[in-house]
Design a protein around this motif. Structure first.
Motif, mmCIF file in Angstrom:
data_model
loop_
_atom_site.group_PDB
_atom_site.id
_atom_site.type_symbol
_atom_site.label_atom_id
_atom_site.label_comp_id
_atom_site.label_asym_id
_atom_site.label_seq_id
_atom_site.Cartn_x
_atom_site.Cartn_y
_atom_site.Cartn_z
ATOM 1 N N ARG A 81 -85.362 -47.064 -11.889
ATOM 2 C CA ARG A 81 -85.125 -47.755 -12.872
ATOM 3 C C ARG A 81 -85.489 -48.841 -13.601
ATOM 4 O O ARG A 81 -85.585 -49.619 -13.291
ATOM 5 N N GLU A 82 -87.135 -48.666 -14.507
ATOM 6 C CA GLU A 82 -87.803 -49.371 -14.631
ATOM 7 C C GLU A 82 -87.669 -50.987 -14.941
ATOM 8 O O GLU A 82 -87.874 -51.968 -15.930
ATOM 9 N N SER A 83 -85.777 -50.544 -16.172
ATOM 10 C CA SER A 83 -86.139 -51.290 -17.014
ATOM 11 C C SER A 83 -84.316 -52.279 -16.944
ATOM 12 O O SER A 83 -83.929 -52.632 -17.601
ATOM 13 N N LEU B 239 -81.910 -54.714 -16.105
ATOM 14 C CA LEU B 239 -81.801 -56.234 -16.333
ATOM 15 C C LEU B 239 -80.939 -56.577 -15.608
ATOM 16 O O LEU B 239 -81.400 -58.101 -15.163
ATOM 17 N N SER C 252 -91.094 -59.207 -15.330
ATOM 18 C CA SER C 252 -89.520 -58.496 -16.416
ATOM 19 C C SER C 252 -88.594 -59.818 -16.789
ATOM 20 O O SER C 252 -88.144 -59.081 -17.556
ATOM 21 N N ARG D 261 -88.254 -59.882 -20.648
ATOM 22 C CA ARG D 261 -87.221 -59.456 -21.659
ATOM 23 C C ARG D 261 -86.150 -59.520 -20.801
ATOM 24 O O ARG D 261 -85.008 -59.110 -21.264
ATOM 25 N N ALA E 64 -84.577 -60.169 -17.850
ATOM 26 C CA ALA E 64 -84.498 -59.363 -17.111
ATOM 27 C C ALA E 64 -83.816 -60.268 -15.540
ATOM 28 O O ALA E 64 -85.283 -61.562 -15.827
#
Length: 176
Positions: A83-85, A87, A117, A120, A122
């Motif tokens: 799961r690349e995105s 949080l 990350s 953004r 995360a």
């Protein structure tokens, strides 16, 4: 969305692509994403050595390739990085089965990925008892009997002279 890898990971005895792809079921057949997850976990070299690459059956149960415990851990880590995105990325002793050099190299890779990350919003939570890698964290929380007893940067915690400083120095003595 959150993801992670636990110390007590599963050894999914399926083809490599499915073992990794299971970390994001809607994308289990996405070869490009699987390859990126393997690279992010430093596991792409393992797959390169397998007879059928991503199609290699893993585990003895079905007559597949048997991996070392450290190799299994890297495959599990790749699964957690599908799961690349996400949080929130939770890594609970993700390198417990790796030798010290492999652990150091992987944490350098994690540090780079975590910085990317964080831009953004995360968060990566790393649970570890190895102070040789914990010191790289932006913020460290020390837990004792289920409670946070100290928190801060590595430098702040050393200067405070509490449990963290004592444990860090104890582990550091072993390396001298």
């Amino acid at each position: 969305m959150c993801t992670g890898t636990l110390q007590d990971f599963l050894k999914l005895q399926t083809p490599v692509s499915e073992s990794v792809g299971a970390g994001d079921l809607p994308r289990i057949g996405d070869t490009a994403r699987i390859e990126r997850a393997l690279a992010r976990a430093g596991a792409d070299g393992i797959v390169d050595l397998l007879p059928s690459g991503l199609r290699t059956q893993l585990g003895r149960t079905f007559g597949g390739a048997e991996l070392s415990h450290g190799q299994w851990q890297r495959i599990a880590l790749a699964r957690g990085l599908m799961r690349e995105s996400a949080l929130l990325l939770l890594l609970d002793e993700p390198t417990a089965a790796l030798d010290p050099q492999a652990e150091h190299d992987l944490f350098e890779l994690f540090a780079e990925q975590t910085r990317d990350s964080a831009e953004r919003g995360a968060i990566t939570v790393l649970v570890s008892h190895r102070f040789s890698t914990v010191h790289m964290a932006d913020r460290i929380a020390v837990l004792s009997q289920g409670r946070v007893t100290e928190q801060g940067s590595h430098a702040e915690l050393l200067a405070a002279g509490g449990d963290y400083a004592e444990l860090y120095r104890t582990q550091a003595l072993a390396y001298r």
